[in-house]
Design an enzyme around this catalytic site. Structure first.
Site, PDB file in Angstrom:
ATOM      1  CG  ASP A   1      -4.475  10.895  -6.566  1.00 29.80           C
ATOM      2  OD1 ASP A   1      -3.993   9.895  -6.737  1.00 29.80           O
ATOM      3  OD2 ASP A   1      -4.609  11.533  -5.613  1.00 29.80           O
TER       4      ASP A   1
ATOM      5  CG  ASP B   1      -2.033  11.124 -11.915  1.00 28.95           C
ATOM      6  OD1 ASP B   1      -1.040  10.079 -11.781  1.00 28.95           O
ATOM      7  OD2 ASP B   1      -2.824  11.502 -11.176  1.00 28.95           O
TER       8      ASP B   1
ATOM      9  CD  GLU C   1      -5.337   5.861  -6.691  1.00 32.55           C
ATOM     10  OE1 GLU C   1      -5.658   7.054  -6.242  1.00 32.55           O
ATOM     11  OE2 GLU C   1      -4.344   5.103  -6.259  1.00 32.55           O
TER      12      GLU C   1
ATOM     13  CG  HIS D   1       2.634   5.801  -9.109  1.00 33.31           C
ATOM     14  ND1 HIS D   1       1.380   5.708  -9.914  1.00 33.31           N
ATOM     15  CD2 HIS D   1       2.171   6.679  -7.831  1.00 33.31           C
ATOM     16  CE1 HIS D   1       0.514   6.321  -9.180  1.00 33.31           C
ATOM     17  NE2 HIS D   1       0.832   7.023  -8.163  1.00 33.31           N
ATOM     18  CG  ASP D   2       0.373   4.563  -5.515  1.00 30.23           C
ATOM     19  OD1 ASP D   2      -0.749   4.692  -5.699  1.00 30.23           O
ATOM     20  OD2 ASP D   2       1.311   4.999  -5.162  1.00 30.23           O
TER      21      ASP D   2
HETATM   22  O1  TEU Z   1      -3.024   6.859  -4.223  1.00 30.64           O
HETATM   23  C1  TEU Z   1      -4.129   6.464  -3.117  1.00 30.64           C
HETATM   24  C2  TEU Z   1      -4.054   5.378  -2.553  1.00 30.64           C
HETATM   25  O2  TEU Z   1      -4.838   4.641  -2.378  1.00 30.64           O
HETATM   26  C3  TEU Z   1      -2.760   4.656  -2.322  1.00 30.64           C
HETATM   27  O3  TEU Z   1      -2.289   5.618  -1.165  1.00 30.64           O
HETATM   28  C4  TEU Z   1      -2.604   3.511  -1.535  1.00 30.64           C
HETATM   29  O4  TEU Z   1      -3.622   3.195  -0.897  1.00 30.64           O
HETATM   30  C5  TEU Z   1      -1.430   3.038  -1.256  1.00 30.64           C
HETATM   31  O5  TEU Z   1      -0.366   3.861  -1.709  1.00 30.64           O
HETATM   32  C6  TEU Z   1      -0.911   1.690  -1.958  1.00 30.64           C
HETATM   33  O6  TEU Z   1      -1.735   0.723  -1.242  1.00 30.64           O
HETATM   34  C7  TEU Z   1      -3.195   7.672  -4.752  1.00 30.64           C
HETATM   35  C8  TEU Z   1      -1.840   7.928  -5.645  1.00 30.64           C
HETATM   36  O7  TEU Z   1      -1.535   6.928  -6.709  1.00 30.64           O
HETATM   37  C9  TEU Z   1      -0.640   8.095  -4.688  1.00 30.64           C
HETATM   38  O8  TEU Z   1       0.701   8.030  -5.184  1.00 30.64           O
HETATM   39  C10 TEU Z   1      -0.775   9.359  -3.529  1.00 30.64           C
HETATM   40  O9  TEU Z   1       0.399   8.921  -2.747  1.00 30.64           O
HETATM   41  C11 TEU Z   1      -2.251   9.258  -2.925  1.00 30.64           C
HETATM   42  O10 TEU Z   1      -3.241   9.034  -3.912  1.00 30.64           O
HETATM   43  C12 TEU Z   1      -2.457  10.491  -2.429  1.00 30.64           C
HETATM   44  O11 TEU Z   1      -2.575  11.552  -3.465  1.00 30.64           O
END
Ligand code: TEU
Ligand code: CA
Length: 560
Positions: free
Chosen positions: A200, A98, A257, A333-334
């Site tokens: 990311d 990642d 992403e 994880h989000d």
């Molecule tokens: O996530 C980006 C993102 O779009 C998320 O913040 C999402 O909008 C929200 O968390 C869930 O709706 C990526 C990574 O997956 C996340 O873990 C990081 O916090 C973020 O980028 C910043 O690097």
């Protein structure tokens, strides 16, 4: 179709911090992952995706990287990583890293140099601007993590941009030195043997010329930054340059992403011509149950509308067919745990609805991603107090929407956090019914979900009708039937507006697959004319009377 290897693959996402602790410090680590790779392989998956494992101050749990070519000492050493990689490859598991290259940590030496002076060689690695005429931030952009997307730096009396936390300054991708430093880093990891990259927020890297203000909802303190930075003017140029300098030289897998990417944006990112990425994570199906006032984002306790969910998923299936390639995911994880979010985590329905959701996703066209614990039907955690949360996004949102804007009461926001906080996905993996679910001999960094005694891998490996065994069967179907890889998708005519049933077919020149699921806890008569000649391939009930759909019943039929 002669499928590419990543079109037949199933990916298992490992959040290293929460997967397995091997040295008794309450934090998951690389040796812990290595010790569990036989389990991962036994699921039948082909690839593991590791969330960031690089040195980081952990402002955002590793999404703030301070050194791209080293290992976070909390997780182990480079030698531990090489052991993990060798073990994975010995099990014929590919490893996808990642990488977070829209921004670094503010402790990265590039930023430490950049902030020293306006004429420092690294100054233009980041995005610095003078204060606005009123002395405030250069524009109205709000951070994804609440507050302004700008922070003032006294040393050089300028603001720097951070779409996320102040500890995550955005890299300046308009600077070719930045771009080529990223490509060199990626090639370095490929030379070490990694098999792919998850990139990311990669569609945020090209900022609009002049950094114009973003649309700002009435009463909102900041503009909605995603409206002006997602899918920026040079993003495809940068990705094609990255492809020419990195991907085109290897048979690796890439997934971007892309928050805020529409199907037409994604069509180019994930085009079958292989000029940019193999696929992307789009967010449209993840945004359907957000707050009814869009400016409050995902903070809500609304249930998803099935008709809308079917419409969105079907649009991406039919829109991409023979043009681009979908990723398929419910969890990461989000995101909160899908069985709690789109299924029903009451004990009598949890396993049934987890299996039903697995059927819906895994019989579609695309590359499926299974997030650690999804194969067990792990649920959201029952957080009851704010101090139980650790996720920066959740804590910032609470203080912004409750304490500063007074939009929600504490009770309301705690309920919304229970539904949507990212910590729901980050509670430790539930291995068995021993202390801390077998994750650690020490106090875990984040609480273990108390239901681990009933929901854990050991239990489910021993049972033959567990969610885990069912996921194994779904993964095997993908590997066995070409129609799953390349069959044309269509909702069964007449079911599109049904608020209980999700029914679709996949058809190629030789076979037809039919998927019929009940998304509710209700039972009703349902008869699909196609069934008599078809063979039942898999169901989450032990029998099939063919005319009744029972609560969360999911059936997969095959016709030659
Ligand atoms: O996530 C980006 C993102 O779009 C998320 O913040 C999402 O909008 C929200 O968390 C869930 O709706 C990526 C990574 O997956 C996340 O873990 C990081 O916090 C973020 O980028 C910043 O690097
Ligand atoms: Ca550890």
């Amino acid at each position: 179709m002669d499928a590419k290897w990543w079109q037949k693959a199933v990916v298992y996402q490992i959040y290293p911090r929460s997967f397995q602790d091997s040295n008794g410090d309450g934090i998951g680590d690389l040796n812990g992952i290595t010790a569990r790779l036989d389990y991962v392989k036994s699921l039948g998956v082909d690839v593991i995706w590791l969330n960031p494992i690089y040195p980081s101050p952990n402002v955002d749990n590793g999404y703030d990287i301070s050194n791209y070519q080293a290992i976070n000492p909390e997780f182990g050493t480079m030698a531990d990583f090489e052991k993990l990689l060798a073990k994975a490859h010995s099990l014929d598991l590919k490893v996808m890293m990642d990488i977070v290259v829209n921004h670094t940590s503010d402790k990265h030496h590039w930023f430490e140099e950049s902030r020293k002076s306006k004429d420092n060689p690294y100054r233009d690695y980041y995005i610095w601007r003078d204060p606005a005429a009123d002395g405030g931030a250069p524009n109205n952009w709000g951070s994804y993590f609440s507050g302004s997307a700008w922070t003032y730096d006294e040393t050089t009396k300028q603001y720097y941009l951070h779409l996320f936390a102040p500890g995550q300054p955005d890299l300046n991708w308009a600077n070719p030195q930045v771009r080529h430093a990223v490509y060199d880093m990626m090639n370095w990891w490929v030379a070490k043997g990694v098999d792919g990259f998850r990139l990311d927020v990669i569609n945020l890297i090209s900022k609009p010329d002049g950094l114009p203000n973003a649309p700002q909802a009435l009463g909102q303190p900041y503009g909605n930054v995603e409206k002006v930075v997602a899918n920026g003017p040079h993003v495809h140029e940068y990705l094609q340059e990255m492809n020419a300098n990195v991907m085109s030289h290897y048979n690796i897998m890439t997934v971007g992403e892309t928050p805020g990417a529409s199907i037409s944006d994604a069509m180019q990112y994930a085009d079958l011509d292989g000029k940019e990425l193999n696929m992307v994570f789009q967010f449209e199906h993840m945004g359907l149950d957000g707050n009814e006032h869009r400016q409050y984002g995902k903070w809500s306790d609304r249930k998803v509308d099935l008709v809308a969910l079917k419409q969105v998923l079907s649009k991406w299936q039919t829109g991409f067919y023979h043009k681009a390639w979908n990723s398929l995911y419910w969890n990461n994880h989000d995101q909160p745990r899908v069985v709690s979010r789109f299924g029903d985590d009451r004990p009598e329905y949890r396993a049934l609805s987890a299996k039903m959701l697995g059927v819906v996703l895994h019989m579609m066209q695309g590359t499926p991603y299974i997030y650690e614990g999804e194969e067990l039907g792990m649920t959201n955690n029952d957080f009851t107090r704010l101090d139980q949360y650790q996720d920066l996004e959740s804590l910032n949102a609470y203080h912004d929407l409750v304490d500063q804007q007074h939009v929600f009461t504490p009770a309301q926001m705690l309920k919304y956090l229970q539904h949507h906080s990212r910590d729901n996905a980050r509670t430790p993996m539930q291995w068995d019914a021993t202390m801390n679910a077998g994750f650690s001999t020490a106090q875990p960094w984040l609480m273990v979900n108390p239901n681990f005694k009933d929901i854990n891998a050991k239990e489910e490996l021993a049972a033959d009708d567990s969610v885990l065994q069912f996921y194994r069967q779904l993964i095997a179907l993908r590997h066995q039937y070409d129609v799953v890889t390349d069959g044309e998708y269509a909702q069964i005519p007449g079911t599109e507006n049904d608020e209980s049933v999700f029914a679709y077919t996949r058809t190629d020149t030789k076979q037809r697959l039919t998927v019929i699921v009940n998304f509710t806890d209700k039972q009703f008569e349902y008869e699909d004319a196609a069934q008599p000649q078809a063979k039942l391939l898999l169901s989450n009930y032990p029998d099939d009377d063919g005319t009744t759909l029972r609560p969360f019943e999911a059936k997969i039929y095959l016709q030659a």
